[in-house]
Design an enzyme around this catalytic site. Sequence first.
Site, mmCIF file in Angstrom:
data_model
loop_
_atom_site.group_PDB
_atom_site.id
_atom_site.type_symbol
_atom_site.label_atom_id
_atom_site.label_comp_id
_atom_site.label_asym_id
_atom_site.label_seq_id
_atom_site.Cartn_x
_atom_site.Cartn_y
_atom_site.Cartn_z
ATOM 1 N N LYS A 11 -11.355 2.386 -13.854
ATOM 2 C CA LYS A 11 -11.539 1.069 -13.195
ATOM 3 C C LYS A 11 -12.198 0.221 -14.523
ATOM 4 C CE LYS A 11 -11.718 -0.315 -9.719
ATOM 5 N NZ LYS A 11 -10.683 -0.949 -8.802
ATOM 6 N N ARG A 70 -19.315 10.275 6.098
ATOM 7 C CA ARG A 70 -19.158 11.696 5.984
ATOM 8 C C ARG A 70 -20.373 12.424 6.709
ATOM 9 N NH1 ARG A 70 -20.269 16.515 1.409
ATOM 10 N NH2 ARG A 70 -19.216 18.215 2.783
ATOM 11 N N ASP A 103 0.831 -1.128 -0.006
ATOM 12 C CA ASP A 103 -0.108 -0.105 0.159
ATOM 13 C C ASP A 103 0.983 1.447 0.022
ATOM 14 O OD1 ASP A 103 -3.415 0.767 0.927
ATOM 15 O OD2 ASP A 103 -1.986 2.283 0.757
ATOM 16 N N THR A 110 -1.454 6.547 0.510
ATOM 17 C CA THR A 110 -2.133 7.976 0.041
ATOM 18 C C THR A 110 -2.925 8.379 1.116
ATOM 19 O OG1 THR A 110 -4.077 6.881 -0.807
ATOM 20 C CG2 THR A 110 -2.206 6.778 -2.341
ATOM 21 N N TYR A 113 -13.077 8.177 -12.589
ATOM 22 C CA TYR A 113 -12.962 6.947 -11.701
ATOM 23 C C TYR A 113 -13.237 5.750 -12.558
ATOM 24 C CZ TYR A 113 -14.165 3.551 -8.221
ATOM 25 O OH TYR A 113 -14.416 2.160 -7.673
ATOM 26 N N THR A 133 -15.792 -2.476 -9.607
ATOM 27 C CA THR A 133 -16.942 -1.548 -9.216
ATOM 28 C C THR A 133 -18.181 -1.942 -10.124
ATOM 29 O OG1 THR A 133 -17.714 0.470 -8.853
ATOM 30 C CG2 THR A 133 -15.853 0.341 -10.294
ATOM 31 N N ASP A 134 -19.312 -1.801 -9.810
ATOM 32 C CA ASP A 134 -20.398 -1.799 -10.715
ATOM 33 C C ASP A 134 -20.458 -0.499 -11.549
ATOM 34 O OD1 ASP A 134 -21.131 -0.073 -8.579
ATOM 35 O OD2 ASP A 134 -22.933 -1.018 -8.190
ATOM 36 N N GLU A 135 -19.901 0.527 -11.110
ATOM 37 C CA GLU A 135 -19.810 1.628 -11.948
ATOM 38 C C GLU A 135 -19.399 1.882 -13.302
ATOM 39 O OE1 GLU A 135 -18.500 5.187 -10.046
ATOM 40 O OE2 GLU A 135 -19.292 4.711 -7.894
HETATM 41 P P1 NAD Z 1 -9.812 3.322 -0.538
HETATM 42 O O1 NAD Z 1 -9.816 4.439 -1.251
HETATM 43 O O2 NAD Z 1 -10.508 3.235 0.796
HETATM 44 O O3 NAD Z 1 -8.472 2.503 -0.476
HETATM 45 C C1 NAD Z 1 -7.559 2.491 -1.501
HETATM 46 C C2 NAD Z 1 -6.345 2.011 -1.047
HETATM 47 O O4 NAD Z 1 -5.289 1.843 -2.299
HETATM 48 C C3 NAD Z 1 -5.554 3.050 0.047
HETATM 49 O O5 NAD Z 1 -5.002 2.177 1.120
HETATM 50 C C4 NAD Z 1 -4.528 3.675 -0.790
HETATM 51 O O6 NAD Z 1 -3.449 3.811 0.075
HETATM 52 C C5 NAD Z 1 -4.120 2.513 -1.612
HETATM 53 N N1 NAD Z 1 -3.469 2.981 -2.929
HETATM 54 C C6 NAD Z 1 -3.845 4.114 -3.641
HETATM 55 N N2 NAD Z 1 -3.029 4.033 -4.965
HETATM 56 C C7 NAD Z 1 -2.060 3.397 -4.684
HETATM 57 C C8 NAD Z 1 -0.936 3.230 -5.175
HETATM 58 N N3 NAD Z 1 -0.696 3.757 -6.373
HETATM 59 N N4 NAD Z 1 -0.169 2.020 -4.972
HETATM 60 C C9 NAD Z 1 -0.393 1.279 -3.653
HETATM 61 N N5 NAD Z 1 -1.647 1.643 -3.035
HETATM 62 C C10 NAD Z 1 -2.278 2.553 -3.481
HETATM 63 O O7 NAD Z 1 -10.631 2.282 -1.324
HETATM 64 P P2 NAD Z 1 -11.868 1.341 -1.336
HETATM 65 O O8 NAD Z 1 -13.325 1.952 -0.953
HETATM 66 O O9 NAD Z 1 -11.457 0.429 -0.151
HETATM 67 O O10 NAD Z 1 -11.938 0.386 -2.374
HETATM 68 C C11 NAD Z 1 -11.029 -0.659 -2.740
HETATM 69 C C12 NAD Z 1 -11.318 -1.343 -4.230
HETATM 70 O O11 NAD Z 1 -12.607 -1.863 -4.171
HETATM 71 C C13 NAD Z 1 -11.158 -0.218 -5.178
HETATM 72 O O12 NAD Z 1 -10.405 -1.116 -6.267
HETATM 73 C C14 NAD Z 1 -12.340 0.174 -5.635
HETATM 74 O O13 NAD Z 1 -12.537 0.609 -7.108
HETATM 75 C C15 NAD Z 1 -13.159 -1.162 -5.394
HETATM 76 N N6 NAD Z 1 -14.634 -1.032 -5.021
HETATM 77 C C16 NAD Z 1 -14.922 -0.186 -3.968
HETATM 78 C C17 NAD Z 1 -16.173 -0.003 -3.617
HETATM 79 C C18 NAD Z 1 -16.559 0.814 -2.457
HETATM 80 O O14 NAD Z 1 -17.772 1.002 -2.227
HETATM 81 N N7 NAD Z 1 -15.908 1.532 -1.531
HETATM 82 C C19 NAD Z 1 -17.109 -0.937 -4.269
HETATM 83 C C20 NAD Z 1 -16.867 -1.571 -5.283
HETATM 84 C C21 NAD Z 1 -15.477 -1.935 -5.518
HETATM 85 O O1 DAU Z 2 -20.727 1.519 -6.654
HETATM 86 C C1 DAU Z 2 -19.425 1.299 -6.136
HETATM 87 C C2 DAU Z 2 -18.894 2.690 -5.770
HETATM 88 O O2 DAU Z 2 -19.259 3.330 -4.697
HETATM 89 C C3 DAU Z 2 -17.210 2.594 -5.630
HETATM 90 O O3 DAU Z 2 -16.503 1.993 -6.736
HETATM 91 C C4 DAU Z 2 -16.495 3.804 -5.353
HETATM 92 O O4 DAU Z 2 -15.147 3.587 -5.063
HETATM 93 C C5 DAU Z 2 -17.279 4.224 -4.121
HETATM 94 O O5 DAU Z 2 -16.674 5.642 -3.833
HETATM 95 C C6 DAU Z 2 -18.740 4.595 -4.445
HETATM 96 O O6 DAU Z 2 -19.005 5.320 -5.267
HETATM 97 P P1 DAU Z 2 -20.170 6.554 -5.073
HETATM 98 O O7 DAU Z 2 -19.922 7.863 -5.847
HETATM 99 O O8 DAU Z 2 -21.411 6.039 -5.296
HETATM 100 O O9 DAU Z 2 -20.142 6.707 -3.596
HETATM 101 P P2 DAU Z 2 -20.138 8.159 -2.624
HETATM 102 O O10 DAU Z 2 -19.832 7.835 -1.273
HETATM 103 O O11 DAU Z 2 -19.146 8.892 -2.998
HETATM 104 O O12 DAU Z 2 -21.589 8.622 -2.840
HETATM 105 C C7 DAU Z 2 -22.709 7.916 -2.745
HETATM 106 C C8 DAU Z 2 -23.924 8.557 -3.004
HETATM 107 O O13 DAU Z 2 -24.046 9.573 -2.130
HETATM 108 C C9 DAU Z 2 -23.563 9.400 -4.341
HETATM 109 O O14 DAU Z 2 -24.886 9.237 -4.944
HETATM 110 C C10 DAU Z 2 -23.435 10.707 -4.103
HETATM 111 C C11 DAU Z 2 -24.223 11.053 -2.626
HETATM 112 N N1 DAU Z 2 -23.219 11.776 -1.990
HETATM 113 C C12 DAU Z 2 -22.208 11.771 -1.627
HETATM 114 C C13 DAU Z 2 -21.530 12.502 -0.564
HETATM 115 C C14 DAU Z 2 -19.934 12.346 -0.297
HETATM 116 C C15 DAU Z 2 -24.008 12.967 -1.034
HETATM 117 O O15 DAU Z 2 -25.415 13.146 -1.206
HETATM 118 N N2 DAU Z 2 -23.595 13.649 -0.167
HETATM 119 C C16 DAU Z 2 -22.132 13.438 0.098
HETATM 120 O O16 DAU Z 2 -21.739 14.348 1.058
#
Ligand code: NAD
Ligand code: DAU
Length: 331
Positions: free
Chosen positions: A151, A190, A33, A36, A147, A120-122
């Site tokens: 992906k 948040r 890791d 960041t 983003y 991700t589903d995105e």
């Molecule tokens: P996060 O942002 O919380 O964590 C990302 C981690 O990757 C951090 O620890 C960061 O330091 C590390 N990182 C970033 N750039 C790097 C680099 N160049 N080299 C090494 N490490 C690096 O993200 P998350 O929400 O835990 O997501 C993890 C994975 O799951 C991602 O691939 C994301 O696309 C995927 N994902 C996330 C969600 C969600 O809802 N959060 C849903 C579906 C898929």
């Molecule tokens: O669907 C999977 C994805 O879910 C992952 O691939 C991404 O890494 C993860 O960040 C997440 O993406 P979203 O953009 O859906 O998540 P976020 O938490 O940023 O926002 C969720 C929803 O809430 C989105 O519709 C935007 C809205 N939002 C977000 C924030 C931060 C608000 O209404 N208010 C806010 O303050």
Amino acid sequence: MRMLVTGGAGFIGSNFVHQTVRERPDVHVTVLDALTYAGDERSLDPVDGKVTFAKGDIADPDIVDRLVKDADLVVHFAAESHNDNSLHDPWPFVRTNVIGTYQLLEAVRRYDVRYHHVSTDEVYGDLELDDPAKFTPDTPYNPSSPYSSTKASSDLLVRAWARSFGVRATISNCSNNYGPFQHVEKFIPRQITNVVDGVRPKLYGTGENVRDWIHVEDHNSAVWSIIDKGRLGETYLIGADGEKDNKTVIELILELMGQPSDAYDHVNDRPGHDLRYAIDATKLRSELGWAPRYTTFEDGLAATIDWYRANEAWWRPQKDATEAKYAVLGR
Ligand code: NAD
Ligand code: DAU
């Protein structure tokens, strides 16, 4: 088994490492890791002394080569993960999500190491609110943001490396995760931390946007099902039938935290804001026998609120810088 977990100091990766150490005593975990702004070594405190940690960048071919050479399996979570940041500065997303994935793929190809790619589903774009359809593994890719397009690019590299070079790979595309250790830039933490601070939660636009929520433990148990039983070269969608619009989620957070359910503000919408995501996880459930444990969103959300209340020391250092970034965007 020697497993390399990239992004193991992030939200989902750290929960994956905790779960693996708890449930898989035969696995030795090494985390790679870059730490960041989104990574925090303290997220690995629960497994202190039980895993090896390497600070480094997945886009750096030397460290990737060195660590992949000694692994039997790579599980790739590391990414730039926040849509709002990608709209402000896409380059780190291209670098980490595309070039970083390329470096990992070249290394697993060189040493014939099994690879699981977390996505991700995105990548599928968005659905209309009244569309009965959900995303399936056959839905065409149609990403909206920097983003999600990076992906999607990384997924396509994996598919090509599997088909052309025989890399032993699987891909999962999961919906929105919630749970402990999620960075406070994301929607649910948040709002929880805003309420703790006496600040009104912020809803983007109308708040009609729908996300398909899954608890992070369920995402990670599905990843393990795919590692254990998934067919090489296949894509599995991970979701737990958790569709909720953002307005409903914010109102629920307020109610669970003892506040009036209308005590929030509407703020500027996200440009290009995806309307709705929804996952059809039939393939994962029927082929691999996976099922989620967290079937009631309200219970999982209440536990997550408790976690943020009990772990202010973990999230407090991130909070001011995160809100300062949002203030510039009027969000
Ligand atoms: P996060 O942002 O919380 O964590 C990302 C981690 O990757 C951090 O620890 C960061 O330091 C590390 N990182 C970033 N750039 C790097 C680099 N160049 N080299 C090494 N490490 C690096 O993200 P998350 O929400 O835990 O997501 C993890 C994975 O799951 C991602 O691939 C994301 O696309 C995927 N994902 C996330 C969600 C969600 O809802 N959060 C849903 C579906 C898929
Ligand atoms: O669907 C999977 C994805 O879910 C992952 O691939 C991404 O890494 C993860 O960040 C997440 O993406 P979203 O953009 O859906 O998540 P976020 O938490 O940023 O926002 C969720 C929803 O809430 C989105 O519709 C935007 C809205 N939002 C977000 C924030 C931060 C608000 O209404 N208010 C806010 O303050």
